[in-house]
Enzyme design. Structure first.
Site, mmCIF file in Angstrom:
data_model
loop_
_atom_site.group_PDB
_atom_site.id
_atom_site.type_symbol
_atom_site.label_atom_id
_atom_site.label_comp_id
_atom_site.label_asym_id
_atom_site.label_seq_id
_atom_site.Cartn_x
_atom_site.Cartn_y
_atom_site.Cartn_z
ATOM 1 N N GLY A 72 0.824 -1.202 0.000
ATOM 2 C CA GLY A 72 0.000 0.000 0.000
ATOM 3 C C GLY A 72 0.853 1.245 0.000
ATOM 4 N N LYS B 47 6.228 1.246 7.182
ATOM 5 C CA LYS B 47 5.876 2.458 6.438
ATOM 6 C C LYS B 47 7.165 3.243 6.187
ATOM 7 C CE LYS B 47 2.059 4.669 7.095
ATOM 8 N NZ LYS B 47 0.945 5.488 7.606
ATOM 9 N N ASP C 60 -7.855 12.383 10.664
ATOM 10 C CA ASP C 60 -7.944 11.871 9.297
ATOM 11 C C ASP C 60 -8.674 10.527 9.286
ATOM 12 O OD1 ASP C 60 -7.630 11.946 6.575
ATOM 13 O OD2 ASP C 60 -5.606 11.129 6.586
ATOM 14 N N GLY D 188 0.062 9.542 0.076
ATOM 15 C CA GLY D 188 0.777 10.689 -0.457
ATOM 16 C C GLY D 188 2.108 10.930 0.212
ATOM 17 N N MET D 189 2.269 10.456 1.460
ATOM 18 C CA MET D 189 3.486 10.752 2.205
ATOM 19 C C MET D 189 4.421 9.553 2.304
ATOM 20 S SD MET D 189 3.828 12.465 5.997
ATOM 21 C CE MET D 189 3.222 11.069 6.903
ATOM 22 N N ALA D 190 3.870 8.330 2.272
ATOM 23 C CA ALA D 190 4.710 7.165 2.542
ATOM 24 C C ALA D 190 4.209 5.960 1.750
ATOM 25 C CB ALA D 190 4.718 6.846 4.039
#
Length: 725
Positions: A17, A39, A133, A20-22
Site C-alpha cells: 500500500g 511504512k 484523518d 501521499g506521504m509514505a
C-alpha cells in the site's frame, strides 16, 4: 526495496500500500520471526523537514496508544535517507476496499465496525490525541473481524491551534468536519464528524458531499445539508440514522460530547426498543434579517450638501439686501471666490505635506523562520520593522538553540514601516533531573523513567549478585539528581540477582589447614573448628562439615563449621591378623587376593589388602582396627575364586583368644563324619572369660580310605595367629 534488509533485521517482502506521504511494505522480522508492516517515507520528502516531523509525529502519536483497535507500533528507525516505522501487520483489507466491493453493508456489520472505531477514538482522546484523518482508507479489518485504526500521520495533541501545515489543509476533504475545512481549532468532535461520514458511506454506498473540486466539497461541508441516510437506504433503522445525524451536525456543540457517549449509543441502537425511535430533532437558529443600511459616505455627502446649500442661500439673501441697499453686487461674490481659492490652496498644501511627511511606506514581511536570531533581527530592522521586546524564548523540538521557530506576522503580510513583530526563538532543551530508583523493581524504575520521556529501548538491565532481594535495583547510571537529555540518555540499571550461589565443596578427609584455605577461597566464613575422635579418619583430617554438606547449594558469605579428627578413640584396638595361605598345588603359582573391613569402614565398604602370587605356604599379616561394636572381617580369594571368610571379634582380640586358622588345602575335603572334626562353638557365642576353643583337625586325622593320599601335593594343619593386646 523488495529483498532489502532494513535495519539489519527487517527483510522487505512486498509492497502492500501507500499514500501521499509514505509507502507501506510487508516485511519479515528476522529477529522475532514474525511478519510486520513497514511504512517508509517517500524519497521526495526525505529532505523536507516538515514531512519528516509529521512522519515522526505519526510514530510518537500511535506509540503512545495501547488498544486492541489501534495498530501497534513496534519500532522507528532511519537507515541513510530511509525513514521508516515498523508496525503491526494486519492480514485482511482496509474498509475502503470493503465498501467498494460490497456496500451498502449490513446494518449490524456497519454498526459493529463503527463501534470499534469509536472505541479506538475514545482511547486516543483520553490520551490527548486527535486523529484528524478518519476515513475508510485508514481503517483495517483483519480476517478475524477485528477493526484496527491506523495512520496517525497528521494526528496532533488536543492543544494544537491549527490544522494547516505549510499553507495547506490536512486530511481528506470528503471526511472533513466544517471547522476542519475552515482551518480553525479541531478537537474530539471533528473525529466524531468524520466517523459519522464513514458510517453514512458504509450504509448508503455513497458520500454525503460530492463536488467537482476539493474546494467545492469543503464549501458543502460548511454551507449545505446532506440527504438523510434513510432517504438513500430505507433499510437503515431510525436509531442508526439518528446517530449519523447527531455526529454530522455542523455546529460542534450539537454533536456527541465525547467518543464514549457515541459508543454507548452505537452499543444500544440495534435493541428492539430503539430501532424505531422518533427521528432526532435539533433547535433551528433564528435567521438574521438583512437590513438595508445607508452608506455612511453618502449620508455625510448629503448632509454637507444641505448645509452648504442653506449657507449659500442665506448668503444670497444677504447679497440681495446689500445690493438693494448699497447696490454693490460684485463685492460678496468676489469675497467668496477668494475664500474658496484660499481653502483650495490650503488643502493642496496639506495633501502635499501628508504625502511627503506623514505617509508611511509599506513593506512585506519576510520569512525569518530557521534563521539565527541576530540575522533575523538585522533583516527585519533593515526593512524598518520593529522587534517586540522581549523576544519569546522557549525550547522547540527540531529547532536548535538561537534559531527563530515562529513569527507573529506571517511571510508575505504587507505592513507599514515601523510595525511591530514578535519573534519566537528556540532555546536549549531543558534537561530533566534523574530520579532515585534504587530499591525499586526494574519494572517500577523503567515506568518512572518512561514517564520522564526516556525511551524504553534506552533503558538496559545489568544483573549482579548482591544481598538485596532478586529484581531490586541496586545501582543506576546516571546517578540520581544528575541532569540528562531524555531523548539521548542511556540508562543502565544494575539489578540484584540475589546472593551468588554455588555447590558446597567436599571438605571431608582434607587436612584442617587445607579445609580452612578452601573455605576462604570460595568466599565462605569459618564458623569454628571442633575436634572429635574417629575410627574412619586419621588424626588431623576433617571428619564432617556443618551445616552444608558437599554439593549442597550455598551463598557467598555463609558460615561453615568443620570437625577435625583427633585420631582413634581410646577404646580402639590395633590388631594384626596372621592369615596362612597356600597354593592350589605346591610349587605352582596361585594368586591370592585379600579384602578386609574393620572399625574404619563404618559404611561396611570393604578395603583391598592386596594381591600376592605364592608357590608355597605363607602367612600374610593384615593390620586391623577393632571397636567394641564392630568385628573385623577378612576375606580370602584364591585364583579369583572365593575361598573363605574370617571374623575377628573385639572381645577375642582383647582377651587373646582369637581362634587359630588352618593352612588352606589344595582341595579341601568336606568332613565325612562327626568323628573327623571337633565342633566348637562360634567365638561370638563363647564367654570372654572362658578358654577359646579352636576348630582344628584331629591329630589322628587321616585321608579318607576312599580318597588318595594328597600329602605330597599340599599341607594341612594349624597355624597359630599372633596376638596383640
Amino acid at each position: 526495496m523488495i529483498g532489502h534488509e532494513l535495519g539489519g533485521r527487517y527483510e522487505i517482502i512486498e509492497r502492500i500500500g501507500g499514500g501521499g506521504m509514505a509507502l507501506v511494505y510487508k516485511a519479515h522480522d528476522i529477529l522475532l520471526g514474525r511478519n510486520v508492516a513497514i511504512k517508509v517515507l517517500r524519497q521526495q520528502f526525505v529532505d523536507d523537514e516538515e514531512f519528516i516531523r509529521r512522519f515522526r509525529r505519526e510514530a510518537q502519536s500511535a506509540a503512545s496508544l495501547s488498544h486492541p483497535n489501534v495498530v501497534s507500533i513496534y519500532d522507528v528507525g532511519q537507515e541513510g535517507e530511509i525513514h521508516y516505522i515498523v508496525m503491526e501487520y494486519i492480514e485482511g483489507f482496509n474498509l475502503n476496499e470493503i465498501i467498494k466491493d460490497r456496500a451498502p453493508l449490513q446494518v449490524e456489520e456497519s454498526v459493529r465496525i463503527a463501534a470499534q472505531i469509536c472505541d479506538a477514538l475514545d482511547h486516543a482522546h483520553q490520551n490527548q490525541i486527535i486523529h484528524r484523518d478518519i476515513k475508510p482508507h485508514n481503517i483495517l479489518i483483519g480476517r478475524n473481524g477485528r477493526v484496527k485504526v491506523t495512520d496517525f500521520g497528521i494526528a496532533r495533541a488536543v492543544t494544537s491551534t491549527t490544522i494547516t501545515q505549510t499553507g495547506s489543509v490536512l486530511g481528506s476533504v470528503h471526511y472533513f468536519s466544517p471547522e476542519h475545512a475552515k482551518g480553525v481549532i479541531t478537537g474530539e468532535k471533528s473525529d466524531l464528524y468524520s466517523l459519522g461520514i464513514v458510517l453514512y458511506q458504509m450504509l448508503t454506498a455513497t458520500l454525503p458531499f460530492l463536488g467537482e473540486s476539493p474546494i467545492s466539497v469543503a464549501l458543502k461541508h460548511l454551507q449545505e445539508e446532506f440527504d438523510d441516510p434513510r432517504g438513500v437506504n430505507p433499510l437503515i433503522p431510525q436509531s442508526v440514522e439518528n446517530i449519523i445525524l447527531k455526529s454530522m451536525r455542523k455546529n460542534p456543540s450539537e454533536r456527541y460530547h465525547s467518543a464514549k457517549e457515541m459508543l454507548k449509543d452505537l452499543d444500544t441502537c440495534l435493541l428492539p426498543e430503539r430501532r424505531n425511535e422518533p427521528k432526532i430533532q435539533f433547535a433551528e437558529a433564528d435567521a438574521d434579517q438583512t437590513r438595508a443600511m445607508p452608506a455612511i459616505k453618502s449620508m455625510k455627502r448629503e448632509a454637507s450638501y444641505s448645509r452648504a446649500k442653506k449657507l449659500f442661500d442665506e448668503d444670497d439673501d444677504d447679497d440681495n439686501k446689500i445690493e438693494d441697499k448699497r447696490n454693490k453686487k460684485w463685492v460678496r461674490p468676489t469675497l467668496w471666490i477668494t475664500l474658496t481659492l484660499v481653502i483650495l490652496i490650503s488643502m493642496a498644501g496639506v495633501i502635499w505635506y501628508v504625502n511627503n511627511k506623514l505617509v508611511v511606506p509599506e513593506v512585506t514581511i519576510p520569512n525569518v523562520i530557521n534563521l539565527q536570531e541576530d540575522i533575523a533581527v538585522a533583516e527585519l530592522t533593515e526593512l524598518g520593522i520593529v522587534i517586540e521586546d522581549p523576544i519569546i524564548r522557549t525550547y522547540k523540538e527540531d529547532f536548535e538553540e538561537g534559531v527563530v521557530y515562529d513569527q507573529s506576522k506571517k511571510e508575505g503580510t504587507v505592513v507599514k514601516a515601523g510595525s511591530v513583530i514578535r519573534l519566537f526563538v528556540g532555546t536549549a532543551k531543558p534537561l530533566a533531573v534523574m530520579p532515585e530508583v534504587k530499591g525499586k523493581t526494574f519494572a517500577e524504575a523503567s515506568e518512572k523513567l518512561i514517564a520522564l520521556k526516556v525511551k524504553k529501548d534506552n533503558i538496559s538491565e545489568n544483573p549482579a549478585y548482591s544481598d538485596e532481594p532478586p529484581g531490586t535495583v541496586i545501582g543506576q547510571e546516571p546517578e540520581a539528581d544528575a541532569k540528562f537529555n531524555a531523548e539521548t540518555v542511556e540508562v543502565i540499571l544494575t539489578v540484584s540477582k540475589g546472593k551468588e550461589t554455588f555447590d558446597m565443596p567436599d571438605l571431608v578427609s582434607m587436612t584442617r589447614s587445607k579445609a580452612e584455605s578452601e573455605i576462604k577461597k570460595v568466599g565462605l566464613k569459618l564458623l569454628g573448628v571442633e575436634e572429635e575422635s574417629s575410627f574412619k579418619y586419621e588424626k588431623g583430617l576433617v571428619t564432617r562439615q556443618w551445616p552444608y554438606d558437599a554439593k549442597s547449594t550455598v551463598s557467598i558469605g555463609e558460615e561453615v563449621k568443620i570437625f577435625v579428627s583427633t585420631g582413634y578413640p581410646p577404646e580402639a584396638l590395633n590388631y594384626t591378623f596372621n592369615l596362612p595361605v597356600a597354593p592350589v598345588e605346591e610349587g605352582k603359582n596361585s594368586k591370592i587376593r585379600i579384602e578386609y573391613s574393620d572399625a574404619r569402614n563404618d559404611d561396611g565398604e570393604k578395603k583391598e589388602w592386596g594381591t600376592k602370587t605364592v608357590k608355597s605356604t605363607q602367612v600374610f599379616s593384615v593390620d586391623l582396627v577393632l571397636a567394641p561394636n564392630k568385628d573385623a572381617v577378612v576375606i580370602l580369594y584364591r585364583d579369583g575364586v572365593f575361598f573363605d571368610t574370617y571374623t575377628i571379634s573385639y572381645v577375642d582380640a582383647k582377651n587373646g583368644s582369637v581362634p587359630d586358622v588352618f593352612v588352606p588345602q589344595e582341595d579341601p575335603v568336606p568332613p565325612t563324619s562327626e568323628e573327623d572334626l571337633e565342633i566348637i562353638p562360634d567365638p561370638g557365642d563363647v564367654n570372654p572369660e572362658d578358654t577359646t576353643t579352636m576348630l582344628q583337625s584331629s591329630s589322628k586325622d587321616k585321608a579318607p580310605k576312599d580318597k588318595p593320599d594328597k600329602s605330597k601335593k599340599g599341607n594341612k594343619g594349624i597355624v597359630k595367629t599372633s596376638k596383640k593386646p
